[in-house]
Structures are given as C-alpha cells and as structure tokens.
Design an enzyme around this catalytic site. Structure first.
Site, PDB file in Angstrom:
ATOM      1  CG  ASP A  30      -2.070   0.967   1.046  1.00 11.19           C
ATOM      2  OD1 ASP A  30      -3.254   0.484   0.951  1.00 11.19           O
ATOM      3  OD2 ASP A  30      -1.720   2.266   1.069  1.00 11.19           O
ATOM      4  CG  ASN A  87     -12.615   0.226   3.809  1.00  4.47           C
ATOM      5  OD1 ASN A  87     -12.851  -0.195   4.792  1.00  4.47           O
ATOM      6  ND2 ASN A  87     -11.371   0.762   3.608  1.00  4.47           N
ATOM      7  CD  GLN A  94     -14.767   0.492  -2.597  1.00  4.29           C
ATOM      8  OE1 GLN A  94     -15.957   0.175  -2.277  1.00  4.29           O
ATOM      9  NE2 GLN A  94     -14.372  -0.280  -3.608  1.00  4.29           N
ATOM     10  CG  HIS A 100      -8.708  -2.743  -2.324  1.00  5.95           C
ATOM     11  ND1 HIS A 100      -9.483  -1.860  -2.951  1.00  5.95           N
ATOM     12  CD2 HIS A 100      -8.458  -2.110  -1.389  1.00  5.95           C
ATOM     13  CE1 HIS A 100      -9.910  -0.715  -2.563  1.00  5.95           C
ATOM     14  NE2 HIS A 100      -9.267  -0.902  -1.234  1.00  5.95           N
ATOM     15  CG  LEU A 101      -8.924  -9.452  -0.042  1.00  7.76           C
ATOM     16  CD1 LEU A 101      -8.475 -10.810   0.160  1.00  7.76           C
ATOM     17  CD2 LEU A 101     -10.348  -9.145   0.389  1.00  7.76           C
ATOM     18  CG  HIS A 102      -7.101  -2.460   3.145  1.00  5.78           C
ATOM     19  ND1 HIS A 102      -6.251  -1.371   2.884  1.00  5.78           N
ATOM     20  CD2 HIS A 102      -8.121  -2.009   2.539  1.00  5.78           C
ATOM     21  CE1 HIS A 102      -6.818  -0.252   2.318  1.00  5.78           C
ATOM     22  NE2 HIS A 102      -8.148  -1.016   2.066  1.00  5.78           N
TER      23      HIS A 102
HETATM   24  P1  DGP Z   1      -9.700   2.022   0.173  1.00  5.76           P
HETATM   25  O1  DGP Z   1      -9.598   3.405   0.948  1.00  5.76           O
HETATM   26  O2  DGP Z   1     -10.171   0.737   1.094  1.00  5.76           O
HETATM   27  O3  DGP Z   1     -10.441   2.080  -1.172  1.00  5.76           O
HETATM   28  O4  DGP Z   1      -8.109   1.562   0.066  1.00  5.76           O
HETATM   29  C1  DGP Z   1      -7.229   1.980  -0.850  1.00  5.76           C
HETATM   30  C2  DGP Z   1      -5.851   1.943  -0.605  1.00  5.76           C
HETATM   31  O5  DGP Z   1      -5.181   2.015  -1.866  1.00  5.76           O
HETATM   32  C3  DGP Z   1      -5.495   2.948   0.178  1.00  5.76           C
HETATM   33  O6  DGP Z   1      -4.804   2.391   1.371  1.00  5.76           O
HETATM   34  C4  DGP Z   1      -4.005   3.486  -0.664  1.00  5.76           C
HETATM   35  C5  DGP Z   1      -4.033   2.686  -1.611  1.00  5.76           C
HETATM   36  N1  DGP Z   1      -3.644   3.514  -3.042  1.00  5.76           N
HETATM   37  C6  DGP Z   1      -4.390   4.454  -3.751  1.00  5.76           C
HETATM   38  N2  DGP Z   1      -3.521   4.405  -4.679  1.00  5.76           N
HETATM   39  C7  DGP Z   1      -2.538   3.569  -4.872  1.00  5.76           C
HETATM   40  C8  DGP Z   1      -1.573   3.646  -5.588  1.00  5.76           C
HETATM   41  O7  DGP Z   1      -1.435   4.013  -6.710  1.00  5.76           O
HETATM   42  N3  DGP Z   1      -0.444   2.662  -5.362  1.00  5.76           N
HETATM   43  C9  DGP Z   1      -0.665   2.094  -4.168  1.00  5.76           C
HETATM   44  N4  DGP Z   1       0.480   1.066  -4.129  1.00  5.76           N
HETATM   45  N5  DGP Z   1      -1.522   1.940  -3.361  1.00  5.76           N
HETATM   46  C10 DGP Z   1      -2.504   2.837  -3.578  1.00  5.76           C
END
Ligand code: DGP
Length: 114
Positions: A30, A87, A94, A100-102
């Site tokens: 992330d 989320n 979200q 996606h799974l965190h």
């Molecule tokens: P959510 O808020 O549950 O939709 O999580 C989205 C997650 O994705 C957030 O923790 C940040 C991550 N994220 C967003 N854009 C990028 C990206 O361009 N690269 C990476 N590695 N992570 C990203």
C-alpha cells in the site's frame, strides 16, 4: 477499466511494489501504509465493490484469501496475527473502486476499528 488506478497497476502502466502475481491476482505494498505490514491483494478482473461480486466469482474470492494468507506467512505475521479489511462504498472509506483486501499486521490491532 481504463480510468481505474488498480487496473493501471495490473497493466504496469503505473509503478507499484508488487509482491505477488499470478494469472488471476496481484498483490502490492500500500502506498500509504497504516501498519508495519500493509499490502493489498486485488483480482485482475475489475470488480468495483464487494457488492458487485457474483456467484461466478466464488473461486476468485477464495483465491484472493489464499494469496492473502501466503503474504501473511511470507511477511511473518501469520502466527502473530493480522487483519484483512475490505471497505465497501463511501461511508466505509472506500477510495479505489476495484475490490481489494487490505492485509494489515506487524502491530497490535484495535477494536472497534476507527
Ligand atoms: P480503500 O480506501 O479501502 O479504497 O483503499 C485504497 C488503498 O489503496 C489505500 O490504502 C491507498 C492505496 N492506494 C491508492 N492508490 C494507490 C497507488 O497508486 N499505489 C498503491 N501502491 N496504493 C495505492
């Protein structure tokens, strides 16, 4: 999907620290980690939210969990404990509409979540 940031990561059009890839799934670090371990597991199929998961996606979703478990093992957090978060829609937080799974771990998790 052309304007989806995670589809762009799948297509290698934008960079990410990829830690796992196979025919159906991708996992990467992330960009804004909320714990010492914070990885995301995504399907290569574009599914906007978990509400859009269909019966036909059952084996794909179970595959994502299997990948998450492998990552937890590889990161050394499987035994200590970790959390999987998904989320769904705005009030949950979200921000990227490609499921996606965190995978969060490496520190004590709190409950209830914020
Ligand atoms: P959510 O808020 O549950 O939709 O999580 C989205 C997650 O994705 C957030 O923790 C940040 C991550 N994220 C967003 N854009 C990028 C990206 O361009 N690269 C990476 N590695 N992570 C990203």
């Amino acid at each position: 999907m052309s304007n989806c940031i995670f589809c762009k990561i799948i297509d290698k059009k934008i960079p990410a620290r990829i830690i796992y890839e196979d025919e159906h799934a991708l996992a990467f670090e992330d960009v804004n980690p909320q714990a010492p371990v914070h990885a995301l597991v995504i399907p290569k199929k574009h599914i906007p939210t978990i509400m859009d998961i269909g019966e036909e996606d059952g084996s794909l979703i179970s595959h994502l969990i299997t990948v998450a478990n492998k990552i937890a093992k590889n990161k050394g957090i499987a035994e200590r404990g970790f959390r999987i978060v998904t989320n769904c829609n705005p009030e949950s937080g979200q921000t990227v509409y490609h499921i996606h799974l965190h995978i969060l771990g490496g520190r004590r998790m709190h409950w209830p979540p914020g």
